[in-house]
Design an enzyme around this catalytic site. Structure first.
Site, PDB file in Angstrom:
ATOM      1  N   GLY A  21       0.835  -1.194   0.000  1.00  0.00           N
ATOM      2  CA  GLY A  21       0.000   0.000   0.000  1.00  0.00           C
ATOM      3  C   GLY A  21       0.868   1.241   0.000  1.00  0.00           C
ATOM      4  O   GLY A  21       1.999   1.227  -0.474  1.00  0.00           O
ATOM      5  N   CYS A  22       0.353   2.287   0.565  1.00  0.00           N
ATOM      6  CA  CYS A  22       1.062   3.567   0.620  1.00  0.00           C
ATOM      7  C   CYS A  22       2.403   3.403   1.318  1.00  0.00           C
ATOM      8  O   CYS A  22       2.486   2.854   2.414  1.00  0.00           O
ATOM      9  CB  CYS A  22       0.199   4.570   1.377  1.00  0.00           C
ATOM     10  SG  CYS A  22       1.023   6.110   1.745  1.00  0.00           S
ATOM     11  N   PHE A  23       3.466   3.890   0.699  1.00  0.00           N
ATOM     12  CA  PHE A  23       4.788   3.698   1.307  1.00  0.00           C
ATOM     13  C   PHE A  23       4.960   4.490   2.591  1.00  0.00           C
ATOM     14  O   PHE A  23       5.823   4.188   3.397  1.00  0.00           O
ATOM     15  CB  PHE A  23       5.942   3.924   0.345  1.00  0.00           C
ATOM     16  CG  PHE A  23       5.943   5.151  -0.517  1.00  0.00           C
ATOM     17  CD1 PHE A  23       5.492   6.385  -0.088  1.00  0.00           C
ATOM     18  CD2 PHE A  23       6.445   5.053  -1.800  1.00  0.00           C
ATOM     19  CE1 PHE A  23       5.528   7.495  -0.900  1.00  0.00           C
ATOM     20  CE2 PHE A  23       6.497   6.173  -2.640  1.00  0.00           C
ATOM     21  CZ  PHE A  23       6.032   7.392  -2.178  1.00  0.00           C
ATOM     22  N   TRP A  24       4.143   5.502   2.818  1.00  0.00           N
ATOM     23  CA  TRP A  24       4.222   6.235   4.092  1.00  0.00           C
ATOM     24  C   TRP A  24       3.894   5.310   5.255  1.00  0.00           C
ATOM     25  O   TRP A  24       4.513   5.373   6.306  1.00  0.00           O
ATOM     26  CB  TRP A  24       3.275   7.419   4.106  1.00  0.00           C
ATOM     27  CG  TRP A  24       3.529   8.488   3.096  1.00  0.00           C
ATOM     28  CD1 TRP A  24       4.699   8.727   2.403  1.00  0.00           C
ATOM     29  CD2 TRP A  24       2.608   9.482   2.660  1.00  0.00           C
ATOM     30  NE1 TRP A  24       4.539   9.804   1.573  1.00  0.00           N
ATOM     31  CE2 TRP A  24       3.270  10.298   1.710  1.00  0.00           C
ATOM     32  CE3 TRP A  24       1.286   9.764   2.982  1.00  0.00           C
ATOM     33  CZ2 TRP A  24       2.642  11.373   1.085  1.00  0.00           C
ATOM     34  CZ3 TRP A  24       0.666  10.840   2.368  1.00  0.00           C
ATOM     35  CH2 TRP A  24       1.339  11.626   1.429  1.00  0.00           C
ATOM     36  N   CYS A  25       2.893   4.435   5.057  1.00  0.00           N
ATOM     37  CA  CYS A  25       2.507   3.479   6.109  1.00  0.00           C
ATOM     38  C   CYS A  25       3.625   2.471   6.355  1.00  0.00           C
ATOM     39  O   CYS A  25       4.000   2.219   7.499  1.00  0.00           O
ATOM     40  CB  CYS A  25       1.241   2.730   5.714  1.00  0.00           C
ATOM     41  SG  CYS A  25      -0.235   3.736   5.546  1.00  0.00           S
TER      42      CYS A  25
END
Length: 188
Positions: A21-25
């Site tokens: 998913g989102c690489f920030w997570c």
């Protein structure tokens, strides 16, 4: 695949590349794991040589938002990283994590060695047999391709912007879930 393991100052350095998913997570979670020496958000898996956030999000490059993790395998094993990875996102949804929809958010493990490939495939098989999730795991296992670092503003995004709505609503609960489930893996 060639072995990318190297030794430095008594540490056994290895690289893992995960898309969940989102690489920030993914970055927020793995930054908190003991034995993880560095994390870099970026793009992998596409053939286009111009991987930028806007182009990857448009879906035109076929890249995935990933995290490249450098870790000391004497402190944490690849299998332990896989455990955190599989519990940090929903590996049963194809090309999506929550409201993030598109091929760039797919669940994927880009392997750097034959041993990583075997470990990833074995982990998927074992988790499917355990029936932890009601649906089968759709995480793909592929040889690592060129990695393109994300733009600087993506690095340490949660650490810098933790109070923003996306961070507070999406990332923080995932991070807290991992902290509660795997306290033995956390940096002190």
């Amino acid at each position: 695949m060639k072995d990318q393991t190297r030794t430095n100052n008594g540490a056994k350095l290895e690289v893992a590349t995960f898309g969940g998913g989102c690489f920030w997570c993914v970055e927020a979670i793995f930054s908190s794991i003991n034995g993880v020496l560095s994390v870099q958000s970026g793009y992998c898996g596409g053939e286009d040589k111009d991987a930028t956030y806007s182009r990857v999000c448009s879906g035109e490059t076929e890249h995935v938002e990933v995290l490249e993790i450098t870790f000391d395998s004497l402190s944490i094993s690849f299998n332990e990283l896989l455990t955190v990875f599989f519990h940090s996102h929903n590996p049963t949804t194809l090309n999506r994590q929550g409201n993030d929809i598109g091929r760039q958010y797919r669940s994927v493990i880009f392997t750097h060695t034959d041993e990583q490939e075997t470990a990833a495939l074995d982990a998927i098989e074992a988790l499917n047999e355990q029936g932890i999730w009601p649906d089968p795991i759709v995480t793909q296992v592929e040889p690592a391709t060129d990695f393109y670092p994300a733009e600087d503003y993506h690095n340490a995004y949660f650490a810098k912007h933790g109070e923003e709505p996306y961070c507070a609503i999406v990332i923080k609960p995932k991070l807290e879930k991992i902290q509660k489930a795997f306290p033995e893996y956390l940096k002190t």
